[in-house]
Enzyme design. Structure first.
Site, PDB file in Angstrom:
ATOM      1  CG  ASP A  64      -0.328  -0.476   2.489  1.00 54.86           C
ATOM      2  OD1 ASP A  64       0.912  -0.464   2.581  1.00 54.86           O
ATOM      3  OD2 ASP A  64      -1.070  -0.834   3.420  1.00 54.86           O
ATOM      4  CG  ASN A 124      -9.089  -1.175  11.490  1.00 53.76           C
ATOM      5  OD1 ASN A 124      -8.187  -1.900  11.074  1.00 53.76           O
ATOM      6  ND2 ASN A 124      -9.439  -0.050  10.888  1.00 53.76           N
ATOM      7  CG  HIS A 126      -5.944  -2.181   8.495  1.00 54.60           C
ATOM      8  ND1 HIS A 126      -5.952  -0.832   8.790  1.00 54.60           N
ATOM      9  CD2 HIS A 126      -4.681  -2.597   8.799  1.00 54.60           C
ATOM     10  CE1 HIS A 126      -4.754  -0.480   9.231  1.00 54.60           C
ATOM     11  NE2 HIS A 126      -3.973  -1.522   9.249  1.00 54.60           N
ATOM     12  CD  GLU A 131      -8.610   1.241   7.424  1.00 54.91           C
ATOM     13  OE1 GLU A 131      -8.479   0.231   8.140  1.00 54.91           O
ATOM     14  OE2 GLU A 131      -8.147   2.347   7.746  1.00 54.91           O
TER      15      GLU A 131
HETATM   16  P1  PGA Z   1       1.970  -1.761  12.557  1.00 57.12           P
HETATM   17  O1  PGA Z   1       0.767  -1.678  11.547  1.00 57.12           O
HETATM   18  O2  PGA Z   1       2.887  -2.810  12.007  1.00 57.12           O
HETATM   19  O3  PGA Z   1       2.607  -0.413  12.517  1.00 57.12           O
HETATM   20  O4  PGA Z   1       1.394  -2.144  13.880  1.00 57.12           O
HETATM   21  C1  PGA Z   1       0.164  -2.868  11.161  1.00 57.12           C
HETATM   22  C2  PGA Z   1      -0.902  -2.563  10.150  1.00 57.12           C
HETATM   23  O5  PGA Z   1      -1.583  -1.529  10.280  1.00 57.12           O
HETATM   24  O6  PGA Z   1      -1.073  -3.364   9.225  1.00 57.12           O
END
Ligand code: PGA
Length: 232
Positions: A64, A124, A126, A131
């Site tokens: 992404d 959440n 994702h 999302e």
């Molecule tokens: P993080 O993010 O590795 O910074 O915890 C994980 C994500 O949002 O996929």
């Protein structure tokens, strides 16, 4: 100093990726950013140097990218600094969805598809920036980040003024199309969402739950659930 569970997992996953690169020099990797993979990338760079691994034909596809961010805060910058520059991945083999937009899936297909995709998980549920509410039938698309994700990113954008609110992401179908998926989740605060994703109903409300449908998913966590540190 005692080696932490996260460090053990980071070297394990790095070792696994290094072995795959050695056996398939034109492998296509789906690559995450953020806190979760940082140690693993450091290990992978170290291993690649120690073993003189050839990355000249490897393809790196970022999962992404933010749409409204300074270059130094972008995921493409993150991947260059944390992985690509260290292993010598040629610029022509570094792919980012913000540059290819709708063509990203075609680009991935043209390179033979993703062989291994590495994922983190958001609080959440994702995966990449899919999302809650994202359907399984989704390909690379642009999205507006949820307040929960924007909040989780706050720490990463300290002092940067503005926190991005829009991004482009591989879709769920893009990710499930990968031949192999490795999911890493660190910290107690990820335990509950990971449990729901792996053992609860499969639903767009928890996009990571679609991973239950994949037949080559490996999960690495530093909490008791998967007892990842004790896997051999
Ligand atoms: P993080 O993010 O590795 O910074 O915890 C994980 C994500 O949002 O996929």
């Amino acid at each position: 100093m005692e080696t932490s569970c996260q460090e053990i997992i980071a070297s394990r996953v790095a070792g696994l990726i290094a072995a795959e690169v050695a056996s398939n020099p034109s492998i296509c990797l789906g690559l995450p950013t953020g806190r979760t993979p940082a140690k693993m990338y450091a290990e992978l760079v170290k291993l690649s140097r120690q073993n003189n691994l050839d990355w000249s034909r490897v393809c790196g596809f970022a999962l992404d990218e933010y749409l409204d961010v300074d270059e130094t805060q972008s995921f493409s910058h993150y991947l260059s600094v944390n992985l690509y520059d260290g292993v010598g991945l040629p610029a022509a083999n570094r792919f980012n969805p913000s540059e290819s937009g709708d063509d990203y899936d075609a680009l991935i297909a043209a390179r033979g598809g993703l062989d291994i995709t590495i994922l983190g998980i958001g609080l959440n549920g994702h995966i990449a920036f899919n999302e809650p509410g994202t359907p399984a039938e989704s390909w690379t698309h642009s999205i507006v980040l949820t307040p929960s994700t924007i909040d989780a990113n706050r720490e990463l954008f300290k002092g940067a003024g503005r926190i991005p609110t829009r991004a482009v992401t591989m879709g769920i179908s893009t990710i499930l199309g990968s031949r192999r998926i490795i999911l890493m989740a660190f910290g107690e605060k990820k335990r509950s969402i990971l449990d729901q994703a792996l053992t609860g109903p499969i639903s767009p409300e928890i996009p990571a739950s679609f991973l239950q449908q994949h037949d080559s998913l490996q999960v690495f966590t530093d909490f008791e659930r998967a007892q990842a540190c004790r896997l051999d």
